[in-house]
Design a protein around this motif. Structure first.
Motif, PDB file in Angstrom:
ATOM      1  N   ARG A   1       1.636   8.985  -6.900  1.00 36.87           N
ATOM      2  CA  ARG A   1       1.524  10.853  -6.595  1.00 36.87           C
ATOM      3  C   ARG A   1       2.773  10.808  -7.703  1.00 36.87           C
ATOM      4  O   ARG A   1       2.834  11.635  -8.536  1.00 36.87           O
ATOM      5  N   THR A   2       3.251   9.959  -9.163  1.00 40.64           N
ATOM      6  CA  THR A   2       4.046  10.642 -10.393  1.00 40.64           C
ATOM      7  C   THR A   2       2.921   9.633 -11.462  1.00 40.64           C
ATOM      8  O   THR A   2       3.119   9.393 -12.187  1.00 40.64           O
ATOM      9  N   GLY A   3       1.890   9.214 -11.253  1.00 43.94           N
ATOM     10  CA  GLY A   3       0.512   8.871 -11.607  1.00 43.94           C
ATOM     11  C   GLY A   3       0.876   7.725 -12.560  1.00 43.94           C
ATOM     12  O   GLY A   3       0.859   6.713 -13.729  1.00 43.94           O
ATOM     13  N   ALA A   4       1.985   6.603 -11.567  1.00 40.33           N
ATOM     14  CA  ALA A   4       1.750   5.454 -12.613  1.00 40.33           C
ATOM     15  C   ALA A   4       1.125   3.960 -11.676  1.00 40.33           C
ATOM     16  O   ALA A   4       1.007   3.581 -11.649  1.00 40.33           O
ATOM     17  N   VAL A   5      -0.061   4.522 -11.261  1.00 43.23           N
ATOM     18  CA  VAL A   5      -1.138   4.166 -10.706  1.00 43.23           C
ATOM     19  C   VAL A   5      -2.596   3.955 -11.052  1.00 43.23           C
ATOM     20  O   VAL A   5      -2.680   5.275 -11.822  1.00 43.23           O
ATOM     21  N   THR A   6      -2.867   2.929 -11.766  1.00 41.44           N
ATOM     22  CA  THR A   6      -4.009   2.808 -12.287  1.00 41.44           C
ATOM     23  C   THR A   6      -5.247   2.832 -11.144  1.00 41.44           C
ATOM     24  O   THR A   6      -4.725   2.367 -10.746  1.00 41.44           O
ATOM     25  N   HIS A   7      -6.537   2.614 -12.256  1.00 43.67           N
ATOM     26  CA  HIS A   7      -8.019   2.158 -11.055  1.00 43.67           C
ATOM     27  C   HIS A   7      -7.612   0.882 -10.236  1.00 43.67           C
ATOM     28  O   HIS A   7      -7.546   0.292  -9.545  1.00 43.67           O
TER      29      HIS A   7
ATOM     30  N   ARG B   1      -0.018 -10.684  -8.815  1.00 40.38           N
ATOM     31  CA  ARG B   1       1.206 -11.305 -10.120  1.00 40.38           C
ATOM     32  C   ARG B   1       1.877 -11.289 -11.152  1.00 40.38           C
ATOM     33  O   ARG B   1       1.151 -10.568 -11.771  1.00 40.38           O
ATOM     34  N   GLN B   2       2.234 -12.129 -12.000  1.00 39.22           N
ATOM     35  CA  GLN B   2       3.858 -11.730 -12.784  1.00 39.22           C
ATOM     36  C   GLN B   2       3.715  -9.869 -13.144  1.00 39.22           C
ATOM     37  O   GLN B   2       3.518  -9.172 -13.981  1.00 39.22           O
ATOM     38  N   GLY B   3       4.144  -9.316 -11.810  1.00 38.36           N
ATOM     39  CA  GLY B   3       4.742  -7.859 -12.057  1.00 38.36           C
ATOM     40  C   GLY B   3       3.844  -7.246 -11.596  1.00 38.36           C
ATOM     41  O   GLY B   3       4.188  -5.893 -11.695  1.00 38.36           O
ATOM     42  N   TYR B   4       2.516  -7.566 -11.010  1.00 33.89           N
ATOM     43  CA  TYR B   4       1.515  -6.391 -10.777  1.00 33.89           C
ATOM     44  C   TYR B   4       0.692  -6.485  -9.963  1.00 33.89           C
ATOM     45  O   TYR B   4      -0.158  -7.679  -9.417  1.00 33.89           O
ATOM     46  N   VAL B   5       0.067  -5.312  -9.028  1.00 38.70           N
ATOM     47  CA  VAL B   5       0.018  -5.197  -7.370  1.00 38.70           C
ATOM     48  C   VAL B   5      -1.396  -5.267  -8.083  1.00 38.70           C
ATOM     49  O   VAL B   5      -2.230  -3.627  -8.535  1.00 38.70           O
ATOM     50  N   ARG B   6      -2.860  -6.196  -8.065  1.00 44.31           N
ATOM     51  CA  ARG B   6      -4.010  -5.142  -8.116  1.00 44.31           C
ATOM     52  C   ARG B   6      -4.582  -5.252  -6.602  1.00 44.31           C
ATOM     53  O   ARG B   6      -4.034  -6.483  -5.904  1.00 44.31           O
ATOM     54  N   ILE B   7      -5.372  -4.150  -6.359  1.00 41.50           N
ATOM     55  CA  ILE B   7      -5.539  -3.664  -5.025  1.00 41.50           C
ATOM     56  C   ILE B   7      -7.237  -4.569  -5.306  1.00 41.50           C
ATOM     57  O   ILE B   7      -7.991  -4.133  -5.845  1.00 41.50           O
ATOM     58  N   LEU B   8      -8.159  -5.222  -4.235  1.00 43.49           N
ATOM     59  CA  LEU B   8      -9.244  -6.300  -4.509  1.00 43.49           C
ATOM     60  C   LEU B   8     -10.066  -5.345  -4.286  1.00 43.49           C
ATOM     61  O   LEU B   8     -10.939  -5.090  -3.898  1.00 43.49           O
ATOM     62  N   ASP B   9      -9.758  -4.720  -2.489  1.00 45.93           N
ATOM     63  CA  ASP B   9     -10.729  -4.361  -1.475  1.00 45.93           C
ATOM     64  C   ASP B   9      -9.844  -3.266  -0.538  1.00 45.93           C
ATOM     65  O   ASP B   9      -9.098  -3.282  -0.047  1.00 45.93           O
ATOM     66  N   ASP B  10     -10.078  -2.386  -1.362  1.00 43.97           N
ATOM     67  CA  ASP B  10      -9.143  -0.647  -0.540  1.00 43.97           C
ATOM     68  C   ASP B  10      -9.267  -0.276   0.010  1.00 43.97           C
ATOM     69  O   ASP B  10      -8.313  -0.220   1.034  1.00 43.97           O
ATOM     70  N   ALA B  11     -10.669  -0.209   1.261  1.00 46.66           N
ATOM     71  CA  ALA B  11     -11.252   0.035   2.005  1.00 46.66           C
ATOM     72  C   ALA B  11     -10.796  -1.115   2.685  1.00 46.66           C
ATOM     73  O   ALA B  11     -10.182  -0.765   4.170  1.00 46.66           O
TER      74      ALA B  11
ATOM     75  N   LEU C   1       0.680  -1.439  -0.122  1.00 43.91           N
ATOM     76  CA  LEU C   1       0.617   0.131   0.079  1.00 43.91           C
ATOM     77  C   LEU C   1       0.771   1.056   0.269  1.00 43.91           C
ATOM     78  O   LEU C   1       0.723   2.795  -0.777  1.00 43.91           O
ATOM     79  N   GLU C   2       2.377   1.244   0.755  1.00 44.10           N
ATOM     80  CA  GLU C   2       3.198   2.202   1.129  1.00 44.10           C
ATOM     81  C   GLU C   2       3.745   2.641  -1.188  1.00 44.10           C
ATOM     82  O   GLU C   2       3.505   3.928  -1.365  1.00 44.10           O
ATOM     83  N   LEU C   3       4.008   1.426  -1.673  1.00 37.25           N
ATOM     84  CA  LEU C   3       4.897   1.493  -2.795  1.00 37.25           C
ATOM     85  C   LEU C   3       3.245   2.462  -3.888  1.00 37.25           C
ATOM     86  O   LEU C   3       3.625   3.046  -4.281  1.00 37.25           O
ATOM     87  N   LYS C   4       2.064   2.181  -3.560  1.00 39.68           N
ATOM     88  CA  LYS C   4       1.056   2.224  -4.712  1.00 39.68           C
ATOM     89  C   LYS C   4       0.551   3.507  -3.905  1.00 39.68           C
ATOM     90  O   LYS C   4       0.708   4.294  -4.953  1.00 39.68           O
ATOM     91  N   THR C   5       0.881   4.290  -2.764  1.00 42.82           N
ATOM     92  CA  THR C   5       0.814   5.899  -2.664  1.00 42.82           C
ATOM     93  C   THR C   5       1.893   6.466  -3.246  1.00 42.82           C
ATOM     94  O   THR C   5       1.410   7.632  -3.953  1.00 42.82           O
ATOM     95  N   ARG C   6       2.826   6.188  -2.777  1.00 41.26           N
ATOM     96  CA  ARG C   6       4.294   7.200  -3.615  1.00 41.26           C
ATOM     97  C   ARG C   6       3.818   6.599  -4.848  1.00 41.26           C
ATOM     98  O   ARG C   6       4.513   7.850  -5.537  1.00 41.26           O
ATOM     99  N   LEU C   7       4.195   5.702  -5.313  1.00 39.20           N
ATOM    100  CA  LEU C   7       3.853   5.385  -6.836  1.00 39.20           C
ATOM    101  C   LEU C   7       2.447   6.044  -7.986  1.00 39.20           C
ATOM    102  O   LEU C   7       2.682   6.984  -9.403  1.00 39.20           O
TER     103      LEU C   7
ATOM    104  N   GLY D   1      -4.383  -0.770 -10.367  1.00 36.49           N
ATOM    105  CA  GLY D   1      -3.395  -1.108  -9.303  1.00 36.49           C
ATOM    106  C   GLY D   1      -1.818  -0.579 -10.176  1.00 36.49           C
ATOM    107  O   GLY D   1      -2.112   0.300 -10.892  1.00 36.49           O
ATOM    108  N   PHE D   2      -0.474  -1.006  -9.772  1.00 35.59           N
ATOM    109  CA  PHE D   2       0.426  -0.904 -10.046  1.00 35.59           C
ATOM    110  C   PHE D   2       1.632  -1.811 -10.633  1.00 35.59           C
ATOM    111  O   PHE D   2       1.465  -3.180 -10.005  1.00 35.59           O
ATOM    112  N   ALA D   3       2.235  -1.926 -11.700  1.00 35.16           N
ATOM    113  CA  ALA D   3       3.153  -2.433 -12.497  1.00 35.16           C
ATOM    114  C   ALA D   3       4.634  -1.982 -11.172  1.00 35.16           C
ATOM    115  O   ALA D   3       4.841  -2.092 -10.635  1.00 35.16           O
ATOM    116  N   CYS D   4       4.532  -3.664 -10.700  1.00 34.84           N
ATOM    117  CA  CYS D   4       5.752  -3.929  -9.412  1.00 34.84           C
ATOM    118  C   CYS D   4       6.316  -4.832  -9.979  1.00 34.84           C
ATOM    119  O   CYS D   4       6.447  -6.401  -9.556  1.00 34.84           O
TER     120      CYS D   4
END
Length: 239
Positions: free
Chosen positions: A169-175, A214-224, A161-167, A177-180
């Motif tokens: 701020r750079t526009g690297a996150v979609t609705h 999975r496969q280099g991608y983090v997907r948030i399933l239940d954000d709250a 979650l920390e990595l997602k929040t930091r990324l 998740g993010f590439a990791c």
């Protein structure tokens, strides 16, 4: 705000640190010798114990900052992301940490001594440096809490979650998740776990419907839900 003609500070235009800089500050940073460099993935840029007087501003890619032990083990202290300022050297000029290009890494690199001398001539650059130190302290506090007190499952979720929040701020996150680019070995070294334990934690987070990696991608399933479970408060990153 930094413009394309001053790339030294365009690594993360969403950061408040850069918003107050003016053209004369950007020109001053160029004048003190920051130059663009690119490192292939897995390149050791600074080795712990080496004499080093360099400062890096990450333009793109991921870096890894770690403390290495004599037996070959390491503790990952942080991941350097777009817009981050990396200062691996101690006051004595000897690197207290190892800085590695996790992926192909583009940075702007300059003299630490010249950079610190520049602080006296530019209050806005001094403010940028202070903001960097404040954020780094907040990250270290959370990482210590992760390793020392949070459960293995909570600390795994918290770091992602920390990595997602930091990324974000750079526009690297979609609705979604993010590439990791991190492996389970990298996560293990950051979380104080074994790779097998990390694998189990990621599986449990997925089975609980919180997140999946999975496969280099983090997907948030239940954000709250995952924020509540990990007790993640993003204000320490956003402020």
């Amino acid at each position: 705000m930094a413009s394309a003609s001053h790339p030294y500070l365009s690594g993360n235009e969403n950061r408040q640190w850069y918003a107050g800089l003016k053209d004369d500050d950007n020109a001053y940073i160029q004048a003190i010798g920051f130059v663009p460099k690119q490192y292939p993935a897995q390149t050791v840029i600074v080795n712990q114990g080496d004499e080093s007087n360099r400062i890096f501003i990450v333009e793109s890619g991921w870096g890894c900052i770690s403390h290495d032990l004599a037996g070959g083990q390491r503790q990952i202290l942080d991941f350097a992301l777009k817009g981050d300022i990396v200062m691996p050297q101690s006051y004595s000029g000897v690197a207290g940490e190892t800085f590695v290009a996790q992926t192909e890494l583009s940075v702007f690199e300059g003299s630490g001594k010249k950079f610190f001398l520049a602080l006296a001539n530019s209050p806005r650059i001094a403010s940028l440096c202070l903001e960097t130190l404040i954020l780094q302290r907040a990250l270290v506090a959370q990482h210590l809490t992760n390793v020392g007190r949070r459960s293995a499952l909570a600390r795994t979720a918290h770091l992602l979650l920390e990595l997602k929040t930091r990324l974000d701020r750079t526009g690297a996150v979609t609705h979604k998740g993010f590439a990791c680019p991190l492996t389970q070995y990298d996560l293990a070294d950051a979380l104080g776990l074994t790779p097998i334990h990390v694998n189990r934690m990621l599986r449990e987070l997925r089975e609980r419907g919180l997140l999946e990696f999975r496969q280099g991608y983090v997907r948030i399933l239940d954000d709250a839900g995952v924020r509540r479970f990990a007790e993640f408060d993003k204000r320490y990153v956003d402020n």
